[in-house]
Design a protein around this motif. Structure first.
Motif, mmCIF file in Angstrom:
data_model
loop_
_atom_site.group_PDB
_atom_site.id
_atom_site.type_symbol
_atom_site.label_atom_id
_atom_site.label_comp_id
_atom_site.label_asym_id
_atom_site.label_seq_id
_atom_site.Cartn_x
_atom_site.Cartn_y
_atom_site.Cartn_z
ATOM 1 N N ALA A 191 -13.541 -1.243 3.800
ATOM 2 C CA ALA A 191 -13.416 -0.434 2.854
ATOM 3 C C ALA A 191 -11.829 0.120 3.002
ATOM 4 N N ASP A 192 -11.340 0.184 4.251
ATOM 5 C CA ASP A 192 -9.990 0.889 4.632
ATOM 6 C C ASP A 192 -8.905 0.050 4.270
ATOM 7 N N TRP A 193 -7.982 0.542 3.234
ATOM 8 C CA TRP A 193 -6.935 0.068 2.623
ATOM 9 C C TRP A 193 -5.894 -0.230 4.070
ATOM 10 N N ARG A 194 -6.081 0.592 5.211
ATOM 11 C CA ARG A 194 -5.044 0.199 5.951
ATOM 12 C C ARG A 194 -5.241 -1.317 6.781
ATOM 13 N N ASN A 195 -6.292 -1.873 6.459
ATOM 14 C CA ASN A 195 -6.614 -3.188 7.014
ATOM 15 C C ASN A 195 -6.157 -4.258 5.942
ATOM 16 N N ALA A 196 -5.527 -3.837 5.025
ATOM 17 C CA ALA A 196 -5.031 -5.055 3.901
ATOM 18 C C ALA A 196 -3.754 -5.614 4.497
ATOM 19 N N PRO A 197 -3.752 -7.213 4.440
ATOM 20 C CA PRO A 197 -2.630 -7.914 4.989
ATOM 21 C C PRO A 197 -1.226 -7.433 4.731
ATOM 22 N N ASP A 198 -0.961 -6.479 3.619
ATOM 23 C CA ASP A 198 0.156 -6.158 3.323
ATOM 24 C C ASP A 198 0.652 -4.794 3.909
ATOM 25 N N VAL A 199 -0.122 -4.235 4.743
ATOM 26 C CA VAL A 199 -0.084 -2.664 4.931
ATOM 27 C C VAL A 199 1.395 -2.719 5.936
ATOM 28 N N GLY A 200 1.583 -3.743 6.700
ATOM 29 C CA GLY A 200 2.742 -3.392 7.520
ATOM 30 C C GLY A 200 4.073 -3.427 6.739
ATOM 31 N N LEU A 201 4.128 -4.509 5.870
ATOM 32 C CA LEU A 201 5.170 -4.588 4.819
ATOM 33 C C LEU A 201 5.196 -3.150 4.125
ATOM 34 N N ALA A 202 4.360 -2.715 3.389
ATOM 35 C CA ALA A 202 4.430 -1.623 2.766
ATOM 36 C C ALA A 202 4.536 -0.351 3.427
ATOM 37 N N LEU A 203 4.494 -0.282 4.731
ATOM 38 C CA LEU A 203 4.801 0.934 5.717
ATOM 39 C C LEU A 203 6.173 1.031 5.938
ATOM 40 N N ALA A 242 -0.919 5.455 6.782
ATOM 41 C CA ALA A 242 -0.749 4.185 7.315
ATOM 42 C C ALA A 242 -0.555 4.185 8.829
ATOM 43 N N THR A 243 -0.248 5.334 9.358
ATOM 44 C CA THR A 243 -0.163 5.316 10.880
ATOM 45 C C THR A 243 -1.235 5.988 11.582
ATOM 46 N N ALA A 244 -2.354 6.091 10.800
ATOM 47 C CA ALA A 244 -3.537 6.923 11.295
ATOM 48 C C ALA A 244 -3.089 8.183 11.732
ATOM 49 N N LYS A 245 -2.304 8.840 11.231
ATOM 50 C CA LYS A 245 -1.909 10.344 11.566
ATOM 51 C C LYS A 245 -2.356 11.430 10.436
ATOM 52 N N SER A 246 -3.122 12.577 10.808
ATOM 53 C CA SER A 246 -3.757 13.434 9.948
ATOM 54 C C SER A 246 -2.428 14.290 9.455
ATOM 55 N N VAL A 247 -2.545 14.832 8.184
ATOM 56 C CA VAL A 247 -1.502 15.998 7.884
ATOM 57 C C VAL A 247 -2.303 17.114 7.149
ATOM 58 N N SER A 248 -2.144 18.315 7.961
ATOM 59 C CA SER A 248 -2.476 19.508 7.344
ATOM 60 C C SER A 248 -1.982 19.821 6.304
ATOM 61 N N ALA A 302 0.107 -1.343 -3.009
ATOM 62 C CA ALA A 302 0.802 -2.319 -3.832
ATOM 63 C C ALA A 302 2.305 -2.174 -4.491
ATOM 64 N N TYR A 303 2.461 -0.721 -4.784
ATOM 65 C CA TYR A 303 3.977 -0.431 -4.844
ATOM 66 C C TYR A 303 5.034 -0.550 -3.801
ATOM 67 N N PHE A 304 4.549 -0.050 -2.691
ATOM 68 C CA PHE A 304 5.645 -0.231 -1.526
ATOM 69 C C PHE A 304 5.731 -1.624 -0.983
ATOM 70 N N ALA A 305 4.419 -2.347 -1.250
ATOM 71 C CA ALA A 305 4.472 -4.026 -0.674
ATOM 72 C C ALA A 305 5.674 -4.745 -1.450
ATOM 73 N N ALA A 306 5.780 -4.052 -2.760
ATOM 74 C CA ALA A 306 6.626 -4.931 -3.667
ATOM 75 C C ALA A 306 8.047 -4.628 -3.463
#
Length: 309
Positions: A191-203, A242-248, A302-306
């Motif tokens: 269920a975690d979107w970070r594991n999508a195949p395009d996450v590296g490109l999107a980041l 996308a880099t597994a860092k939390s933001v307060s 999807a937006y950033f992967a494009a």
């Protein structure tokens, strides 16, 4: 004076008020001692300016022992460093008693964010003269290092100083000692979107957008003519998640560039629109982390992967 304070180091560490109790309120000797200490410490501090600071640097350690080793009470000093480990600021943030010092992570990391520091060196003293870290010292350092990871502020070292020496807490310890606790990283991988195949490109594209945004901000030269702060917040959240860092909440509001009250109102509108959500910090009940709602996270993916903007 030596008979009362026993060593020159302890004598130089006395406050003007303590010196006045022995020498008298208007004694020129007390003023001379205070001035000599300030000049000596400033000369040591000047040797650290404009260059990268290594926690093992003998000049740094000599300065820390001279400025803190003989203090009668425990105190916390923080050296704020830029990405090249050059000194931005050297500040004493907290002071305790003879054997106790309460450390408030919120105070430390809020100041680091204000100064745009990439790393910090923590320093505190042991008035007993024994610089060996206590179990509480080590546990507090581990917690601060973990918090620093989530805020992208590296805790480079924690140095304990005393009259007879110093100890470093982080040097030589296994990096795994300071990773996030299991409770913060257990996820349903399906269920975690970070594991999508395009996450590296999107980041990579999101980071490129962020860099271009900074360039555009410099080009325009006026924040009120630049972009939409809400979009800036969402880009920052996407990059951190996308880099597994939390933001307060406070970090996101400060990074938005808006006044804190305006940023908080904007963040509330994002929450009301179900674009982001707040999650309580399980280790600090006074703090919340901001998360992207899953549906928006997938749309941004999807937006950033494009491509970039």
């Amino acid at each position: 004076m030596l008979a009362e304070h026993r060593t020159l180091a302890r004598l130089f560490a006395q406050s003007p008020e303590a010196l006045a109790r022995t020498l008298g309120k208007d004694s020129p000797v007390g003023a001379m001692i205070v001035a000599a200490r300030r000049v000596s410490l400033e000369a040591m501090r000047a040797e650290l300016s404009g260059r990268g600071i290594d926690p093992d640097n003998p000049k740094l350690l000599r300065y820390l022992r001279a400025s803190m080793g003989a203090l009668p009470d425990e105190a916390l000093r923080v050296l704020f460093l830029d990405s090249s480990h050059r000194l931005i600021a050297d500040e004493q943030l907290q002071r305790g008693t003879l054997g106790h010092l309460a450390v408030y992570p919120r105070t430390i990391f809020r100041r680091a964010i204000e100064l745009d520091a990439a790393a910090i060196i923590l320093v505190h003293n042991h008035p007993s003269g024994d610089s060996t870290p206590s179990r509480c010292d080590i546990e507090t350092t581990e917690r601060l290092a973990t918090i620093g990871q989530t805020l992208d502020v590296e805790v480079l070292e924690h140095i304990v100083v005393a009259l007879r020496g110093h100890h470093t807490i982080l040097r030589g310890r296994a990096p795994s000692s300071f990773t996030s606790s299991p409770a913060t990283i257990l996820r349903d991988r399906n269920a975690d979107w970070r594991n999508a195949p395009d996450v590296g490109l999107a980041l990579a594209n999101a980071q490129r957008v962020s860099r271009r945004r900074l360039l555009r901000r410099q080009l325009v030269g006026a924040d009120d003519l630049f972009g939409e702060p809400a979009w800036d917040m969402l880009i920052d959240l996407f990059i951190h998640e996308a880099t597994a860092k939390s933001v307060s909440t406070s970090s996101l509001c400060i990074a938005s560039g808006l006044p804190m009250s305006s940023a908080l109102r904007l963040l509330q509108r994002l929450c009301d629109a179900d674009l982001v959500t707040r999650e309580a910090d399980r280790y600090d009940g006074r703090r919340n982390f901001i998360r992207l709602m899953p549906d928006l996270a997938h749309r941004l993916l999807a937006y950033f992967a494009a491509g970039d903007e």
